[in-house]
Enzyme design. Structure first.
Site, PDB file in Angstrom:
ATOM      1  N   GLY A  62      20.959  28.871  14.786  1.00 28.02           N
ATOM      2  CA  GLY A  62      20.126  28.351  13.701  1.00 28.02           C
ATOM      3  C   GLY A  62      20.964  27.991  12.482  1.00 28.02           C
ATOM      4  O   GLY A  62      20.494  28.074  11.342  1.00 28.02           O
ATOM      5  N   GLY A  63      22.207  27.548  12.735  1.00 30.94           N
ATOM      6  CA  GLY A  63      23.140  27.317  11.626  1.00 30.94           C
ATOM      7  C   GLY A  63      23.129  25.913  11.057  1.00 30.94           C
ATOM      8  O   GLY A  63      23.972  25.569  10.243  1.00 30.94           O
TER       9      GLY A  63
ATOM     10  N   ASN B 157      20.935  34.308  13.777  1.00 29.88           N
ATOM     11  CA  ASN B 157      20.217  33.923  12.555  1.00 29.88           C
ATOM     12  C   ASN B 157      18.940  33.133  12.825  1.00 29.88           C
ATOM     13  O   ASN B 157      18.017  33.165  12.012  1.00 29.88           O
ATOM     14  CB  ASN B 157      21.184  33.095  11.684  1.00 29.88           C
TER      15      ASN B 157
ATOM     16  N   SER C 217      15.118  40.982   7.609  1.00 26.38           N
ATOM     17  CA  SER C 217      14.336  40.452   6.483  1.00 26.38           C
ATOM     18  C   SER C 217      13.855  41.636   5.641  1.00 26.38           C
ATOM     19  O   SER C 217      13.889  42.784   6.100  1.00 26.38           O
ATOM     20  CB  SER C 217      13.121  39.695   7.037  1.00 26.38           C
TER      21      SER C 217
ATOM     22  N   TYR D 195       5.870  38.296  12.373  1.00 26.89           N
ATOM     23  CA  TYR D 195       7.201  38.148  11.763  1.00 26.89           C
ATOM     24  C   TYR D 195       7.784  39.534  11.468  1.00 26.89           C
ATOM     25  O   TYR D 195       8.912  39.854  11.835  1.00 26.89           O
ATOM     26  CB  TYR D 195       7.077  37.316  10.491  1.00 26.89           C
TER      27      TYR D 195
ATOM     28  N   ALA E 293       6.877  42.433  12.694  1.00 32.49           N
ATOM     29  CA  ALA E 293       7.105  43.234  13.910  1.00 32.49           C
ATOM     30  C   ALA E 293       8.451  42.872  14.533  1.00 32.49           C
ATOM     31  O   ALA E 293       9.222  43.750  14.942  1.00 32.49           O
ATOM     32  CB  ALA E 293       5.974  43.009  14.913  1.00 32.49           C
TER      33      ALA E 293
ATOM     34  N   LYS F 275      11.042  41.441  13.010  1.00 30.60           N
ATOM     35  CA  LYS F 275      12.164  41.757  12.119  1.00 30.60           C
ATOM     36  C   LYS F 275      12.401  43.267  12.036  1.00 30.60           C
ATOM     37  O   LYS F 275      13.519  43.713  11.766  1.00 30.60           O
ATOM     38  CB  LYS F 275      11.918  41.154  10.734  1.00 30.60           C
TER      39      LYS F 275
HETATM   40  N1  LIG Z   1      14.723  32.041   3.630  1.00 27.91           N
HETATM   41  C1  LIG Z   1      14.393  33.276   3.343  1.00 27.91           C
HETATM   42  O1  LIG Z   1      13.979  33.569   2.206  1.00 27.91           O
HETATM   43  C2  LIG Z   1      14.545  34.369   4.377  1.00 27.91           C
HETATM   44  C3  LIG Z   1      14.230  35.684   4.008  1.00 27.91           C
HETATM   45  C4  LIG Z   1      14.372  36.691   4.940  1.00 27.91           C
HETATM   46  C5  LIG Z   1      14.855  36.419   6.216  1.00 27.91           C
HETATM   47  N2  LIG Z   1      15.154  35.137   6.554  1.00 27.91           N
HETATM   48  C6  LIG Z   1      15.666  34.915   7.923  1.00 27.91           C
HETATM   49  O2  LIG Z   1      16.862  34.169   7.856  1.00 27.91           O
HETATM   50  C7  LIG Z   1      16.977  33.348   9.018  1.00 27.91           C
HETATM   51  C8  LIG Z   1      17.171  31.899   8.593  1.00 27.91           C
HETATM   52  O3  LIG Z   1      16.077  31.512   7.789  1.00 27.91           O
HETATM   53  P1  LIG Z   1      16.040  30.133   6.999  1.00 27.91           P
HETATM   54  O4  LIG Z   1      15.169  30.365   5.833  1.00 27.91           O
HETATM   55  O5  LIG Z   1      17.418  29.635   6.798  1.00 27.91           O
HETATM   56  O6  LIG Z   1      15.264  29.239   8.079  1.00 27.91           O
HETATM   57  P2  LIG Z   1      15.218  27.651   8.274  1.00 27.91           P
HETATM   58  O7  LIG Z   1      13.898  27.342   8.899  1.00 27.91           O
HETATM   59  O8  LIG Z   1      15.582  26.962   7.016  1.00 27.91           O
HETATM   60  O9  LIG Z   1      16.362  27.400   9.363  1.00 27.91           O
HETATM   61  C9  LIG Z   1      16.236  27.934  10.665  1.00 27.91           C
HETATM   62  C10 LIG Z   1      17.140  27.185  11.623  1.00 27.91           C
HETATM   63  O10 LIG Z   1      16.934  27.778  12.923  1.00 27.91           O
HETATM   64  C11 LIG Z   1      16.787  26.737  13.866  1.00 27.91           C
HETATM   65  N3  LIG Z   1      15.988  27.217  15.002  1.00 27.91           N
HETATM   66  C12 LIG Z   1      14.665  27.505  15.023  1.00 27.91           C
HETATM   67  N4  LIG Z   1      14.287  27.857  16.266  1.00 27.91           N
HETATM   68  C13 LIG Z   1      15.394  27.801  17.042  1.00 27.91           C
HETATM   69  C14 LIG Z   1      15.651  28.021  18.424  1.00 27.91           C
HETATM   70  N5  LIG Z   1      14.669  28.373  19.278  1.00 27.91           N
HETATM   71  N6  LIG Z   1      16.911  27.870  18.884  1.00 27.91           N
HETATM   72  C15 LIG Z   1      17.907  27.494  18.047  1.00 27.91           C
HETATM   73  N7  LIG Z   1      17.723  27.242  16.743  1.00 27.91           N
HETATM   74  C16 LIG Z   1      16.481  27.396  16.246  1.00 27.91           C
HETATM   75  C17 LIG Z   1      16.130  25.593  13.117  1.00 27.91           C
HETATM   76  O11 LIG Z   1      16.346  24.348  13.772  1.00 27.91           O
HETATM   77  C18 LIG Z   1      16.813  25.691  11.752  1.00 27.91           C
HETATM   78  O12 LIG Z   1      18.010  24.931  11.704  1.00 27.91           O
HETATM   79  C19 LIG Z   1      15.715  33.580   9.838  1.00 27.91           C
HETATM   80  O13 LIG Z   1      15.972  34.547  10.818  1.00 27.91           O
HETATM   81  C20 LIG Z   1      14.737  34.104   8.808  1.00 27.91           C
HETATM   82  O14 LIG Z   1      13.738  34.898   9.378  1.00 27.91           O
HETATM   83  C21 LIG Z   1      15.010  34.101   5.678  1.00 27.91           C
END
Ligand SMILES: NC(=O)c1ccc[n+]([C@@H]2O[C@H](COP(=O)([O-])OP(=O)(O)OC[C@H]3O[C@@H](n4cnc5c(N)ncnc54)[C@H](O)[C@@H]3O)[C@@H](O)[C@H]2O)c1
Length: 258
Positions: free
Chosen positions: A15-16, A90, A142, A155, A157, A159
């Site tokens: 997910g990078g 991620n 999270s 979500y 559950a 995390k």
């Molecule tokens: N943004 C926040 O405030 C926040 C807070 C707590 C935790 N998180 C966690 O951080 C991580 C990243 O969050 P973000 O906000 O950057 O999300 P985002 O939606 O901006 O990016 C997520 C990325 O994951 C990819 N992705 C989704 N499903 C996928 C799959 N099946 N296979 C491969 N790639 C996949 C997407 O294409 C995207 O590029 C997540 O695990 C999220 O739960 C985010």
């Protein structure tokens, strides 16, 4: 900026292609790592990998819930980069619904992306790390790993389960010098966060007023914590979770006045 802490280190980040995964990829690359971005969006993954600091990075399309995609992507990473030292699990998604209205297929989908894929990416990459007798796996939890929120049952559950999974894999793989830790972000202004602000499910001003440090997370805040777990700075740390949330979860009484 380059500390050299990740010199000769190869890191896979799921997910990078955007958000926290991309900012983490950028931060680790700044500290010397060669990066493989694995993302559902293959075009973004390649474009972003090409833009990372340094050279030799790759971006691949991979749905982390697909066994075939994982196997093919890991083979390509090993062909191109030679080995895998660090895995950052991620990729994550959200679905909001109160429990009584939760559609079963949505529940299963979120569990598949947020939890099952973490187990099976870790398993698939562990074979290389076990051979090397070296590796660091960093899972992204999270604030919902520790706190309940309205409509966030699935979500939260998944995390929360990440914490138990990380601890147990840390115990299984300590003997192979593979460490497994969790970074738990607070609120960061990513595309995921923006989506929920735009559809009225998050209010940034209320959230900021609830954060002792008074601000959302910055792009590199998560990268810094991941760098710690990915590098020798945490050589004797495994099975742990760290909150990177400006004090959000430690603050128990927003209404209390001095
Ligand atoms: N943004 C926040 O405030 C926040 C807070 C707590 C935790 N998180 C966690 O951080 C991580 C990243 O969050 P973000 O906000 O950057 O999300 P985002 O939606 O901006 O990016 C997520 C990325 O994951 C990819 N992705 C989704 N499903 C996928 C799959 N099946 N296979 C491969 N790639 C996949 C997407 O294409 C995207 O590029 C997540 O695990 C999220 O739960 C985010």
């Amino acid at each position: 900026m380059d500390s050299g802490l990740l010199e000769n280190t190869t890191a896979v980040i799921t997910g990078g292609a955007q958000g926290l995964g991309l900012s983490t990829a950028t931060y680790l690359a700044q500290h010397g790592a060669r990066i493989a971005i694995l993302d559902l969006n293959g075009d973004n993954a390649s474009t972003q990998a090409a833009n990372l600091p340094g050279s030799g990075h790759i971006g691949l399309r991979c749905d982390v819930t697909s066994a075939k995609d994982r196997t093919e992507a890991i083979e390509k990473v090993l062909d191109s980069l030679g080995t895998i030292d660090v895995l950052v699990n991620n990729a994550g998604i959200q679905y909001h619904s109160e429990g009584h209205n939760m559609p079963e297929e949505k529940w299963l989908k979120v569990v598949d992306v947020n939890l099952n894929s973490v187990m099976f990416m870790s398993r698939d990459v562990s074979h290389t790390m076990i051979r090397n007798r070296k590796g660091s796996i960093v899972n992204i939890g999270s604030i919902a790993s520790f706190q309940a929120m309205p409509g966030r049952a699935v979500y939260s559950a998944t995390k929360t389960a990440i914490l138990g999974l990380s601890r147990n894999l840390a115990v299984d793989w300590g003997k192979y010098n593979i460490r497994v830790n969790t970074v738990c972000p607070g609120y960061h202004d990513t595309p995921l966060f923006r989506e929920y602000v735009d559809n009225g499910k998050l209010d940034p001003e209320v959230i900021k007023s609830r954060i002792p440090m008074g601000r959302l997370g910055l792009a590199e805040d998560i990268g810094k914590a991941v760098l710690f777990f990915a590098s020798e700075l945490s050589a004797y740390v495994t099975g742990q979770a760290i909150m990177v949330d400006g004090g959000y979860t430690t603050y128990g009484a927003p209404g209390a006045i001095v």
